[in-house]
Design a protein around this motif. Structure first.
Motif, PDB file in Angstrom:
ATOM      1  N   UNK A  31     -44.463 -16.136 -36.477  1.00  0.00           N
ATOM      2  CA  UNK A  31     -44.735 -17.443 -35.870  1.00  0.00           C
ATOM      3  C   UNK A  31     -44.034 -18.621 -36.532  1.00  0.00           C
ATOM      4  N   UNK A  32     -43.431 -18.411 -37.689  1.00  0.00           N
ATOM      5  CA  UNK A  32     -42.700 -19.487 -38.370  1.00  0.00           C
ATOM      6  C   UNK A  32     -41.809 -18.883 -39.447  1.00  0.00           C
ATOM      7  N   UNK A  33     -40.941 -19.710 -39.987  1.00  0.00           N
ATOM      8  CA  UNK A  33     -39.969 -19.243 -40.964  1.00  0.00           C
ATOM      9  C   UNK A  33     -40.555 -18.642 -42.213  1.00  0.00           C
ATOM     10  N   UNK A  34     -41.637 -19.210 -42.694  1.00  0.00           N
ATOM     11  CA  UNK A  34     -42.239 -18.693 -43.926  1.00  0.00           C
ATOM     12  C   UNK A  34     -42.763 -17.268 -43.722  1.00  0.00           C
ATOM     13  N   UNK A  37     -31.946 -10.969 -35.687  1.00  0.00           N
ATOM     14  CA  UNK A  37     -33.031 -11.955 -35.699  1.00  0.00           C
ATOM     15  C   UNK A  37     -32.743 -13.001 -34.622  1.00  0.00           C
ATOM     16  N   UNK A  38     -33.740 -13.251 -33.773  1.00  0.00           N
ATOM     17  CA  UNK A  38     -33.702 -14.383 -32.849  1.00  0.00           C
ATOM     18  C   UNK A  38     -34.598 -15.447 -33.452  1.00  0.00           C
ATOM     19  N   UNK A  39     -34.040 -16.613 -33.781  1.00  0.00           N
ATOM     20  CA  UNK A  39     -34.718 -17.633 -34.571  1.00  0.00           C
ATOM     21  C   UNK A  39     -34.827 -18.945 -33.811  1.00  0.00           C
ATOM     22  N   UNK A  40     -36.058 -19.406 -33.615  1.00  0.00           N
ATOM     23  CA  UNK A  40     -36.276 -20.726 -33.035  1.00  0.00           C
ATOM     24  C   UNK A  40     -36.004 -21.774 -34.112  1.00  0.00           C
ATOM     25  N   UNK A  51     -36.657 -23.430 -38.356  1.00  0.00           N
ATOM     26  CA  UNK A  51     -35.533 -22.499 -38.408  1.00  0.00           C
ATOM     27  C   UNK A  51     -34.476 -22.863 -39.428  1.00  0.00           C
ATOM     28  N   UNK A  52     -34.196 -24.152 -39.582  1.00  0.00           N
ATOM     29  CA  UNK A  52     -33.194 -24.565 -40.559  1.00  0.00           C
ATOM     30  C   UNK A  52     -33.685 -24.340 -41.989  1.00  0.00           C
ATOM     31  N   UNK A  57     -26.902  -7.096 -43.804  1.00  0.00           N
ATOM     32  CA  UNK A  57     -27.568  -8.358 -43.469  1.00  0.00           C
ATOM     33  C   UNK A  57     -27.790  -8.446 -41.959  1.00  0.00           C
ATOM     34  N   UNK A  58     -29.002  -8.815 -41.548  1.00  0.00           N
ATOM     35  CA  UNK A  58     -29.266  -8.947 -40.112  1.00  0.00           C
ATOM     36  C   UNK A  58     -28.412 -10.048 -39.486  1.00  0.00           C
ATOM     37  N   UNK A  59     -27.997  -9.828 -38.244  1.00  0.00           N
ATOM     38  CA  UNK A  59     -27.342 -10.882 -37.487  1.00  0.00           C
ATOM     39  C   UNK A  59     -28.411 -11.897 -37.102  1.00  0.00           C
ATOM     40  N   UNK A  60     -28.059 -13.176 -37.097  1.00  0.00           N
ATOM     41  CA  UNK A  60     -29.011 -14.226 -36.753  1.00  0.00           C
ATOM     42  C   UNK A  60     -28.487 -15.014 -35.555  1.00  0.00           C
ATOM     43  N   UNK A  61     -29.315 -15.078 -34.523  1.00  0.00           N
ATOM     44  CA  UNK A  61     -29.012 -15.864 -33.339  1.00  0.00           C
ATOM     45  C   UNK A  61     -30.085 -16.935 -33.194  1.00  0.00           C
ATOM     46  N   UNK A  62     -29.664 -18.189 -33.137  1.00  0.00           N
ATOM     47  CA  UNK A  62     -30.600 -19.262 -32.846  1.00  0.00           C
ATOM     48  C   UNK A  62     -31.027 -19.100 -31.389  1.00  0.00           C
ATOM     49  N   UNK A  63     -32.328 -19.160 -31.149  1.00  0.00           N
ATOM     50  CA  UNK A  63     -32.883 -19.101 -29.793  1.00  0.00           C
ATOM     51  C   UNK A  63     -33.824 -20.285 -29.661  1.00  0.00           C
TER      52      UNK A  63
END
Length: 133
Positions: A37-40, A64-67, A75-76, A91-97
């Motif tokens: 539910x959040x970055x932490x 990773x799909x990251x809001x 996310x930042x 390392x996982x690929x990260x896509x901002x969503x």
């Protein structure tokens, strides 16, 4: 379409998570989808699942799909910590969503060298386009 073992969705919007999981399942994109539910919470999950010997990383995400906009840790803030994690697997690929199509958010995301930037809603075409970019 490449099948991933694990995908991590990081988004505080439960409805969006439900719909995104349906899209990913319908594409048969991953065997396992985990939501945070959040970055932490996502950092804690990665710490528990990606920083051990390779045999102990069965849930480490490949993608990773990251809001961006989330409570507790956005996310930042997540990305600022993520780039320093001593992950023992690839390392996982990260896509901002995100729902944000603001130029400043896009530019900030590219500073972190994310693998893609997707504006919600997540659709089959957007996933295919992002993964093939």
């Amino acid at each position: 379409m490449k099948i991933y073992n694990n995908i991590l969705l990081v988004d505080d919007d439960l409805d969006a998570c439900f719909l995104n999981k349906r899209t990913i399942h319908s594409m048969q994109l991953a065997d396992n989808i985990v939501t945070c539910c959040h970055g932490k919470e996502a950092l804690s999950f990665l710490s528990d699942n990606c920083m051990h010997a390779i045999g102990h990383t069965k849930q480490c995400p490949d993608l990773i799909f990251l809001d961006i906009k989330m409570p507790v840790m956005d996310g930042f803030e997540f990305l600022e910590e993520f780039i320093h994690l001593p992950i023992k697997t690839p390392r996982p690929k990260v896509f901002i969503l995100t729902s944000s199509n603001h130029k400043t958010d896009y530019e900030r995301a590219t500073e972190f060298k994310v693998d893609g930037y997707i504006v919600k809603p997540l659709t089959r075409d957007k996933v295919i386009s992002a993964l093939n970019a």
